[in-house]
Design a protein around this motif. Structure first.
Motif: not given
Length: 270
Positions: A64-73, A75-78, A87-94
């Protein structure tokens, strides 16, 4: 105890600054433990996080591919606290379950908070606490190919490039140090790592990266070179503990660097 450790550090630093070759060798305290099989640091940060356990996850078929921390990027200001941002950096389980171990190592090396070890009074302890908050590192250390992927990525990092953000070379070196401190490397891995570290001593590696290279070399020498006398083990252990607390910015004193270089040269050919 704190006063005793300060006195031990001062004794060792006095030895490190010795300039003449005819001085008597440093005498280590009678109760100073030089057991090369035991970690030099306390890794028991939390009950639910174990550093370098016996690998239990078969990763041979994962692509599988890597993770780019897109969610953190996005939503981090929220976030209302540092804990929320982490916690926003954690990789989705799937995604984590399917990710190749190579891509997982790269993802861990790109973890946005790798570099905050510099904000702690004790840098190495701070780094260990930081990576224990990220599920990528926990997964990597449990995979059967995790250690080799970690070492392979370290060998690929270019120490000649000064990373102003300190997000790659220095924290990844700390991570490799944690593996060496747990003495989980095979003889073949030790030899290869010794060659990689030694190659950086004279290849134009940037000053601060060179300092971290010698620190890793110190870990390797202390744990894997069984020919070292107690006096040299004492000097190495004291140097490592001090340098891990206060991030090094230059290669160690000639006495320590000579011990490390000679030791890695021996280990590189074994």
């Amino acid at each position: 105890m704190k006063t005793r450790m300060i006195l031990l550090a001062m004794m060792a630093l006095m030895a490190l600054t010795a300039c003449t070759t005819d001085e008597p060798e440093t005498q280590q305290p009678m109760d100073f433990d030089n057991n090369q099989d035991l970690p030099m640091f306390d890794y028991d940060r939390t009950k639910d996080f174990v550093f370098w356990p016996t690998p239990s996850i078969d990763d041979s078929g994962l692509q599988g591919p890597g993770y780019d921390f897109g969610y953190w990027n996005q939503h981090k200001t929220e976030a209302k606290s540092m804990e929320e941002m982490v916690a926003m950096c954690n990789i989705p389980a799937d995604l984590l379950k399917a990710m190749s171990t190579r891509n997982l190592a790269i993802t861990c090396s790109n973890y946005p908070y790798n570099a905050i070890f510099g904000a702690y009074n004790d840098a190495y302890k701070g780094f260990l606490g930081t990576i224990a908050d990220f599920n990528g590192y926990a997964e990597l250390m449990k995979r059967k190919g995790g250690l080799q992927a970690t070492l392979d990525l370290y060998a690929e990092l270019d120490g000649r490039v000064l990373d102003i953000s300190f997000t790659r070379f220095q924290p990844w070196t700390f991570f490799v140090c944690s593996a060496v401190d747990h003495k989980v490397l095979s003889n073949e891995q030790v030899s290869r790592l010794a060659r990689v570290v030694t190659s950086r001593f004279n290849d134009g590696t940037e000053r601060i990266n060179l300092a971290f290279s010698y620190l890793l070399g110190g870990f390797i020498a202390y744990h894997y070179d069984t020919t070292l006398p107690d006096e040299q083990l004492y000097l190495l252990k004291t140097y490592i503990r001090f340098a891990c607390q206060f991030p090094p910015v230059d290669k160690p004193d000639d006495r320590i660097s000579t011990i490390i270089e000679a030791s890695l040269n021996r280990l590189a050919v074994e």
